[in-house]
Design a protein around this motif. Structure first.
Motif, PDB file in Angstrom:
ATOM      1  N   TYR A  94      39.499  35.982  66.646  1.00  0.00           N
ATOM      2  CA  TYR A  94      40.627  36.168  65.740  1.00  0.00           C
ATOM      3  C   TYR A  94      40.103  36.867  64.482  1.00  0.00           C
ATOM      4  O   TYR A  94      39.102  36.464  63.905  1.00  0.00           O
ATOM      5  N   VAL A  95      40.805  37.911  64.075  1.00  0.00           N
ATOM      6  CA  VAL A  95      40.352  38.735  62.953  1.00  0.00           C
ATOM      7  C   VAL A  95      41.400  38.727  61.850  1.00  0.00           C
ATOM      8  O   VAL A  95      42.595  38.918  62.116  1.00  0.00           O
ATOM      9  N   ASN A  96      40.944  38.501  60.622  1.00  0.00           N
ATOM     10  CA  ASN A  96      41.777  38.651  59.424  1.00  0.00           C
ATOM     11  C   ASN A  96      41.158  39.739  58.563  1.00  0.00           C
ATOM     12  O   ASN A  96      39.983  39.643  58.197  1.00  0.00           O
ATOM     13  N   SER A  97      41.936  40.767  58.257  1.00  0.00           N
ATOM     14  CA  SER A  97      41.442  41.901  57.469  1.00  0.00           C
ATOM     15  C   SER A  97      42.307  42.075  56.237  1.00  0.00           C
ATOM     16  O   SER A  97      43.539  42.132  56.346  1.00  0.00           O
ATOM     17  N   VAL A  98      41.668  42.164  55.079  1.00  0.00           N
ATOM     18  CA  VAL A  98      42.406  42.286  53.820  1.00  0.00           C
ATOM     19  C   VAL A  98      41.755  43.352  52.952  1.00  0.00           C
ATOM     20  O   VAL A  98      40.532  43.543  52.987  1.00  0.00           O
ATOM     21  N   PRO A  99      42.555  44.089  52.150  1.00  0.00           N
ATOM     22  CA  PRO A  99      41.987  45.070  51.213  1.00  0.00           C
ATOM     23  C   PRO A  99      41.455  44.386  49.962  1.00  0.00           C
ATOM     24  O   PRO A  99      41.863  43.268  49.628  1.00  0.00           O
ATOM     25  N   ILE A 100      40.565  45.069  49.270  1.00  0.00           N
ATOM     26  CA  ILE A 100      39.993  44.557  48.018  1.00  0.00           C
ATOM     27  C   ILE A 100      40.405  45.487  46.892  1.00  0.00           C
ATOM     28  O   ILE A 100      40.121  46.692  46.934  1.00  0.00           O
ATOM     29  N   PHE A 101      41.071  44.938  45.880  1.00  0.00           N
ATOM     30  CA  PHE A 101      41.508  45.712  44.719  1.00  0.00           C
ATOM     31  C   PHE A 101      40.797  45.195  43.480  1.00  0.00           C
ATOM     32  O   PHE A 101      40.612  43.989  43.302  1.00  0.00           O
ATOM     33  N   TYR A 102      40.406  46.131  42.633  1.00  0.00           N
ATOM     34  CA  TYR A 102      39.877  45.790  41.313  1.00  0.00           C
ATOM     35  C   TYR A 102      40.612  46.621  40.276  1.00  0.00           C
ATOM     36  O   TYR A 102      40.518  47.851  40.264  1.00  0.00           O
ATOM     37  N   GLU A 103      41.348  45.909  39.390  1.00  0.00           N
ATOM     38  CA  GLU A 103      42.127  46.578  38.350  1.00  0.00           C
ATOM     39  C   GLU A 103      43.024  47.673  38.955  1.00  0.00           C
ATOM     40  O   GLU A 103      42.998  48.830  38.526  1.00  0.00           O
ATOM     41  N   GLN A 104      43.758  47.290  40.011  1.00  0.00           N
ATOM     42  CA  GLN A 104      44.714  48.184  40.693  1.00  0.00           C
ATOM     43  C   GLN A 104      44.051  49.318  41.467  1.00  0.00           C
ATOM     44  O   GLN A 104      44.732  50.199  41.977  1.00  0.00           O
ATOM     45  N   GLU A 105      42.752  49.306  41.590  1.00  0.00           N
ATOM     46  CA  GLU A 105      42.042  50.353  42.329  1.00  0.00           C
ATOM     47  C   GLU A 105      41.488  49.773  43.622  1.00  0.00           C
ATOM     48  O   GLU A 105      40.843  48.707  43.617  1.00  0.00           O
ATOM     49  N   LEU A 106      41.751  50.468  44.735  1.00  0.00           N
ATOM     50  CA  LEU A 106      41.275  50.018  46.034  1.00  0.00           C
ATOM     51  C   LEU A 106      39.781  50.321  46.155  1.00  0.00           C
ATOM     52  O   LEU A 106      39.362  51.473  46.124  1.00  0.00           O
ATOM     53  N   LEU A 107      38.981  49.256  46.306  1.00  0.00           N
ATOM     54  CA  LEU A 107      37.531  49.414  46.384  1.00  0.00           C
ATOM     55  C   LEU A 107      37.004  49.341  47.810  1.00  0.00           C
ATOM     56  O   LEU A 107      35.928  49.837  48.090  1.00  0.00           O
ATOM     57  N   GLY A 108      37.770  48.726  48.714  1.00  0.00           N
ATOM     58  CA  GLY A 108      37.286  48.567  50.079  1.00  0.00           C
ATOM     59  C   GLY A 108      38.122  47.538  50.808  1.00  0.00           C
ATOM     60  O   GLY A 108      39.269  47.253  50.452  1.00  0.00           O
ATOM     61  N   ALA A 109      37.545  46.971  51.856  1.00  0.00           N
ATOM     62  CA  ALA A 109      38.242  45.968  52.655  1.00  0.00           C
ATOM     63  C   ALA A 109      37.211  45.032  53.255  1.00  0.00           C
ATOM     64  O   ALA A 109      36.029  45.360  53.373  1.00  0.00           O
ATOM     65  N   VAL A 110      37.676  43.839  53.611  1.00  0.00           N
ATOM     66  CA  VAL A 110      36.798  42.841  54.202  1.00  0.00           C
ATOM     67  C   VAL A 110      37.519  42.191  55.374  1.00  0.00           C
ATOM     68  O   VAL A 110      38.740  42.001  55.337  1.00  0.00           O
ATOM     69  N   ALA A 111      36.769  41.899  56.436  1.00  0.00           N
ATOM     70  CA  ALA A 111      37.324  41.257  57.623  1.00  0.00           C
ATOM     71  C   ALA A 111      36.502  40.018  57.948  1.00  0.00           C
ATOM     72  O   ALA A 111      35.277  40.006  57.781  1.00  0.00           O
ATOM     73  N   THR A 112      37.209  38.958  58.383  1.00  0.00           N
ATOM     74  CA  THR A 112      36.552  37.722  58.812  1.00  0.00           C
ATOM     75  C   THR A 112      36.837  37.510  60.295  1.00  0.00           C
ATOM     76  O   THR A 112      37.931  37.800  60.773  1.00  0.00           O
TER      77      THR A 112
END
Length: 432
Positions: free
Chosen positions: A307-325
């Motif tokens: 089972y995979v959960n993938s979410v984006p990473i934002f810093y101060e409204q700027e998309l920096l990347g994504a992480v999946a578990t």
């Protein structure tokens, strides 16, 4: 979706920061380095300017002395009755044209025939540095203190009929030379002072920039956080993989590699690789492109259903990347079954507790009605039934978990007034 604000990172800052923190260290180190370099350059330039000017002035004085020494009128004047009357006017004109501080002409006995101060003509030359010119016929420069003060002077012999008959001394006072040198040096130091000021301002700007980039954290705090992150990353059982905004892997733990590739590998071998090439069926490129989270997606990696959960990473409204578990589906199903059994145990215990409470209420009611015989008969009956079920289950089933489950089910059936029967010869024996 993970949103990180700058304020959220302030919790990692040490409350009692040292006074000499990273900000001040960078300003001090860069400023000290800049000042040191500027002082070295300034000292070298001053020395170079001083040496060059003194050399040039010395060569200029020597050139003038040689030129004066070969003037025929001057050398011939040494044979006249009053040499100074001929030499002094000639020397004064040359001195005015060359801007020399003094031009002195003397004979073999170092008696002056020409001098900037006419009243000193006829006196002996001062400085005691004429020997090389008068005795050996050398032309040279020297430093000495004469009647006009400390000076840089050039000496040249005067020849008449092949013999040395006198000496020409052309000089520039040291005070005048130093004033010229100071004029050049002052300009150099002013420029270097401006460069030093710019360097210090640049050091402050660089320190402020690095402080903002590091969120105000000290190096010790950063190393502590890095150690914590690495420890957490490799100690959790859940797989984690992160990418930057370019789609390249920036973080992956051994649990993720074991699930995705089937065996444990070194994480640093995967850092920097494109996620699409490493794991083509990953949801991270989609999350990175659309900025949307994807939850509970079932994927197959290396014969593992996860089972995979993938979410984006934002810093101060700027998309920096994504992480999946990642989580192994088999493990989740095992955990679900365990929770189901626990729920069943809880329901059985609840039923048993409820039934026991009902029996207590029955005993209490009979006692209040003074029905002692009925109470004793009720207790004997319940004890006999309970003991019968317990002995039957313990004798025929050697697994205590199954025995406990059946006892709970029997109690639950009694509560629901359901008749349950077990064949006396039933057995459930586990191999030993």
């Amino acid at each position: 979706m993970i949103r990180i604000r700058k304020e959220d990172l302030s919790i990692y800052r040490t409350k009692n920061k040292p006074f000499f923190n990273l900000h001040l260290k960078m300003i001090s180190l860069i400023g000290a380095l800049s000042i040191t370099i500027i002082l070295i350059i300034g000292g070298f330039m001053s020395f170079f300017v001083t040496d060059t000017l003194e050399t040039q002035i010395g060569e200029r004085a020597l050139s003038v002395a040689k030129s004066v020494a070969v003037i025929p009128e001057i050398s011939q004047a040494f044979e006249s009755n009053n040499p100074s009357a001929i030499i002094q006017p000639i020397v004064q004109k040359i001195q005015a044209q060359t801007d020399a501080e003094f031009i002195v002409v003397g004979n073999q006995q170092e008696i002056r025939y020409a001098h900037p101060a006419p009243e000193r003509i006829g006196e002996k030359m001062i400085g005691e540095d004429n020997e090389r010119a008068l005795q050996y016929g050398e032309s040279y420069t020297s430093r000495s203190t004469g009647s006009l003060g400390n000076s840089l002077r050039a000496k040249a012999p005067v020849y008449l009929n092949g013999e040395i008959v006198g000496v020409v001394s052309v000089g520039f006072l040291v005070d005048s030379i130093e004033s010229i040198i100071w004029g050049y040096s002052k300009e150099i130091w002013l420029v270097l002072l401006g460069v030093c000021t710019a360097a210090i301002i640049g050091a402050v700007l660089i320190a402020n920039y690095i402080k903002n980039v590091l969120f105000g954290l000290e190096p010790e705090e950063i190393s502590h956080l890095l150690f914590q992150k690495e420890t957490i990353l490799y100690s959790i059982h859940e797989g984690i993989i992160a990418i930057n905004k370019d789609g390249r892997i920036t973080m992956v733990n051994s649990a993720a590699l074991k699930l995705l590739t089937g065996d444990e590998q070194r994480a640093d071998e995967w850092i920097g690789k494109p996620i699409q090439e490493s794991f083509p069926n990953s949801d991270l490129p989609y999350v990175l492109e659309h900025g949307e989270s994807v939850f509970d997606q079932e994927r197959v990696f290396s014969n593992h259903i996860v089972y995979v959960n993938s979410v984006p990473i934002f810093y101060e409204q700027e998309l920096l990347g994504a992480v999946a578990t990642f989580r192994n589906k088999t493990e989740i199903e095992k955990l679900t079954k365990k929770l189901t059994h626990i729920q069943q145990y809880a329901n059985a215990l609840r039923s048993q507790t409820h039934e026991f409470a009902n029996k207590l209420y029955t005993i209490m009611g009979l006692t209040q009605l003074n029905k002692k015989d009925e109470v004793l008969d009720f207790i004997r009956q319940e004890t006999s039934i309970q003991q019968h079920w317990t002995n039957t289950l313990l004798d025929n089933i050697n697994d205590p978990y199954i025995s406990g489950l059946l006892v709970g089910k029997l109690s639950q059936a009694n509560e629901l007034q359901i008749n349950v029967s077990i064949q006396p010869d039933s057995q459930f024996q586990c191999p030993t």
